[in-house]
Scaffold this motif. Sequence first.
Motif, short mmCIF file in Angstrom:
data_model
loop_
_atom_site.label_atom_id
_atom_site.label_comp_id
_atom_site.label_asym_id
_atom_site.label_seq_id
_atom_site.Cartn_x
_atom_site.Cartn_y
_atom_site.Cartn_z
N ILE B 144 0.79 -1.15 -0.08
CA ILE B 144 0.02 0.05 0.00
C ILE B 144 0.89 1.25 -0.03
CG2 ILE B 144 -1.75 1.35 1.34
CD1 ILE B 144 -2.77 -1.23 2.24
N GLY B 145 1.91 1.22 0.79
CA GLY B 145 2.99 2.31 0.84
C GLY B 145 3.54 2.60 -0.63
N ARG B 146 3.75 1.69 -1.33
CA ARG B 146 4.22 2.06 -2.56
C ARG B 146 3.57 2.54 -3.44
NH1 ARG B 146 6.54 -3.52 -5.45
NH2 ARG B 146 4.45 -3.78 -5.86
N ALA B 147 2.02 2.29 -3.31
CA ALA B 147 1.03 3.01 -4.31
C ALA B 147 1.01 4.27 -3.40
CB ALA B 147 -0.42 2.33 -4.06
N ILE B 148 1.01 4.68 -2.15
CA ILE B 148 0.75 6.17 -1.89
C ILE B 148 1.83 6.94 -2.26
CG2 ILE B 148 0.77 7.22 0.50
CD1 ILE B 148 -0.51 5.07 1.77
N VAL B 149 3.14 6.50 -1.98
CA VAL B 149 4.12 7.43 -2.50
C VAL B 149 3.93 8.18 -3.78
CG1 VAL B 149 6.02 6.58 -0.91
CG2 VAL B 149 5.69 5.73 -3.09
N ARG B 150 3.25 7.36 -4.77
CA ARG B 150 3.40 8.00 -6.12
C ARG B 150 1.85 9.07 -6.20
NH1 ARG B 150 2.16 4.06 -10.17
NH2 ARG B 150 2.64 5.71 -11.35
N ASP B 151 1.11 9.27 -5.19
CA ASP B 151 0.28 10.19 -4.99
C ASP B 151 -0.63 10.02 -6.22
OD1 ASP B 151 -1.49 12.09 -3.95
OD2 ASP B 151 -0.17 13.72 -4.69
N PRO B 152 -1.18 8.67 -6.47
CA PRO B 152 -2.06 8.58 -7.76
C PRO B 152 -3.39 9.25 -7.43
CG PRO B 152 -2.19 6.83 -6.42
CD PRO B 152 -1.12 7.61 -5.57
N GLU B 153 -4.12 9.49 -8.89
CA GLU B 153 -5.40 9.88 -9.03
C GLU B 153 -6.33 8.85 -8.36
OE1 GLU B 153 -6.47 12.92 -10.64
OE2 GLU B 153 -4.78 13.50 -10.95
N VAL B 154 -6.17 7.66 -8.69
CA VAL B 154 -6.76 6.55 -8.53
C VAL B 154 -6.02 5.31 -7.88
CG1 VAL B 154 -8.28 4.91 -9.50
CG2 VAL B 154 -8.07 7.14 -10.49
N PHE B 155 -6.55 4.72 -6.73
CA PHE B 155 -5.90 3.58 -6.12
C PHE B 155 -6.68 2.31 -6.77
CE2 PHE B 155 -4.55 6.14 -2.62
CZ PHE B 155 -3.28 5.76 -2.65
N LYS B 182 -8.80 10.00 4.97
CA LYS B 182 -7.90 10.96 5.06
C LYS B 182 -7.00 11.30 3.55
CE LYS B 182 -3.11 11.19 7.08
NZ LYS B 182 -2.23 10.84 8.24
N LEU B 183 -6.98 10.35 2.60
CA LEU B 183 -6.46 10.77 1.40
C LEU B 183 -7.53 11.25 0.33
CD1 LEU B 183 -3.61 8.27 0.94
CD2 LEU B 183 -3.26 10.32 1.95
N LYS B 184 -8.56 10.88 0.37
CA LYS B 184 -9.54 11.18 -0.40
C LYS B 184 -9.42 10.92 -2.00
CE LYS B 184 -11.46 14.65 2.80
NZ LYS B 184 -10.35 14.63 3.75
N ASN B 185 -8.66 9.91 -2.20
CA ASN B 185 -8.43 9.65 -3.67
C ASN B 185 -9.91 8.58 -4.06
OD1 ASN B 185 -5.97 10.21 -2.42
ND2 ASN B 185 -4.99 9.63 -4.18
N THR B 186 -9.92 8.58 -5.45
CA THR B 186 -10.77 7.61 -5.85
C THR B 186 -10.25 6.29 -5.63
OG1 THR B 186 -11.29 9.14 -7.64
CG2 THR B 186 -11.95 7.07 -7.86
N VAL B 187 -10.82 5.33 -5.35
CA VAL B 187 -10.40 3.90 -5.12
C VAL B 187 -11.18 2.91 -5.77
CG1 VAL B 187 -10.07 2.23 -3.37
CG2 VAL B 187 -9.45 4.36 -2.52
N ILE B 188 -10.78 2.01 -6.26
CA ILE B 188 -11.47 0.78 -6.82
C ILE B 188 -10.82 -0.24 -6.28
CG2 ILE B 188 -12.37 -0.53 -8.93
CD1 ILE B 188 -11.80 1.89 -10.62
#
Lengths: 287, 338
Positions: B144-155, B182-188
């Motif tokens: 999950i951390g690897r995904a977060i650091v990139r600060d993507p639009e969508v997880f 907390k991050l409020k990104n779009t998540v699928i």
Amino acid sequence: MHMSILTSASRKINKPLGKLGVHTILLCYMIIALWPIFLVISNAFKSRKAIFRDPMALPDVDSFSIVGFEKVLARSNFDLYFLNSFTVMTVSLAITLVAGAMAAWALSEYKFRGNTLLGLYLAIGIMVPIRLGSVSILKLIVDLDLTNTLTALILVYVAQSLPLTIFILNEFMSQIPKDLKEAARCDGVSEYRIFFQIILPLTRPAIATVGIFTMVPVWNDLWFPLILAPGESTRTVTLGVQQFVGQYVTDWNAVLASLTLAIIPIMIVYLIFSRQLIRGITSGAVK
Amino acid sequence: MANIKLDAIQKSYGTIEVIHGVDIDIKDGEFCVFVGPSGCGKSTLLRMIAGLEEITSGEMKIGGNRVNELPPADRGIAMVFQSYALYPHMSVYKNMAFGLSIKKFSKTDVKKRVHEAAEILQLTDLLTRKPAQLSGGQRQRVAIGRAIVRDPEVFLFDEPLSNLDAALRVQTRIEIAKLHTKLKNTVIYVTHDQVEAMTLADKIVVLNDGRVEQIGSPLDLYDKPQNLFVAGFIGSPKMNFLKASQTEFSSASVETIGVRPEHLRQTTEADLLLTGTADVVERLGDVSYVYLTTTDGTNIIIATPGASKVEPGDTVTFGADKQSLHFFNADGIRCEGD
Ligand SMILES: Nc1ncnc2c1ncn2[C@@H]1O[C@H](COP(=O)(O)OP(=O)(O)O)[C@@H](O)[C@H]1O
Ligand SMILES: [Mg+2]
């Protein structure tokens, strides 16, 4: 993964044979395998008479002699042969591993037209011994004006080693979890970096294995140096030794001494690779 | 803005069609869960959104732009894989930084981002370890951390909890929910577990056999399942189904009646009454599940209060009111009972 295979295998053996049995068998095998090497090395340090009187005996104060080494180093260009062998081996090994790993990656990872056909074509190379083509190889090398060059030997050895290298590495690379490559692609990692920074490090144990497999026959080969590069300046160790083997008299001291010296570099390279092997196995746990 | 729009998305492998025209609209910042049984095409759909799988036909838009032809790296997504897909030969730090170093961030920027993510996920003490030296839950957090650091639009998450044990699954589920607030990104988020779907989702997409069965909020699906599949899939234990002809609600249009275990109570006065023998009683403390075989041979599950006195072998009558019943026609589609 490797560890679990090892432990489960030894567990199975445990019951009928026990640890002692396993070690006895392995020890016997080791003695059989190492005995000729031991004989070569111990006799290399004996005088000619002592070699024939009692070949099994270890050198002692009376029989000890390094006349063989003196002859080899004085009477022939041994250091040149040595350098030739070493150059041919390392350069062909490097080319084989880099080109082979890249080809294996392409075959295992990318779907393109003729993928399977190309794989099969390379697999045939494993089955057909390259020496069958000696005559046409010689013609080709003569036409290319490469006779009596190390380049000729390197080209032939790369061709000889590539098929098995690609075959084994292809097998290994297709076992690397697809998710790893896809995770990297999602991160925007280029295909080159995926290959060099993820795939290559993960296939290191396989590359070490293939390295050993390719290196030994190249180092020991007599055939191609004899027909392609017999000239004094391009002789390899195996060919150089032949000058001490005569039709009527063989200078055993010199032969055994040069064989002993010839073991050293390959031992060094082997040690480098086998360390990689062990490290690869223990750091496994791909998941 | 990262709203996602799937328009008649189809996917075939050779001649075999596995996704049969799917339309989904996901709003910016929404937590959307794809749920469905194993093999229904959830992963395939997610991988098409990620760009790891080619789209056979249809149009995919992320943030209003068509992305069908874009490679994964250009879609502004970050994916967390079921197997975690951590690089085994890299430390936790390198695992998280690897994707960033490609994007030409400065060294200090990379360091800052990794440490921030590690802070959020409590990985700070583990940054120098290799994945093999981590527990399953820790590996999950690194992924999950690897995904977060990139600060993507969508997880994108593909069954991220399925390799964890039950306790850790609940804990990580809550962490993911917190992370989203907390991050409020779009998540699928893809899962086969309807409990995960119900607890995490703003919007649930129920998939079956490559088709969308229903899209809605968790309570929509619970209260108004549009067909038999959704009715049976959402809710635990499963909804009970009865042949309408064997009840008081027999009518021309209604074929099947559904009633949830928690809506049945021990009574002799209700719109629907079921009498039968209790085969098994499972006592969980707060609730006791009674497994009942009715007089016409239907198997029913009832959730009774924990203190319920029903014992195996008892003959008991349960009932439910009409407003808690679900009616389905001969095609298995929801309809109104009369
Ligand atoms: N590479 C492939 N080739 C052929 N069929 C595939 C491939 N990948 C998945 N499928 C098929 O597509 C369907 C959906 O798979 P998947 O999306 O992985 O399901 P889920 O993630 O919902 O369990 C399955 O029936 C599977 O057999
Ligand atoms: Mg899946």
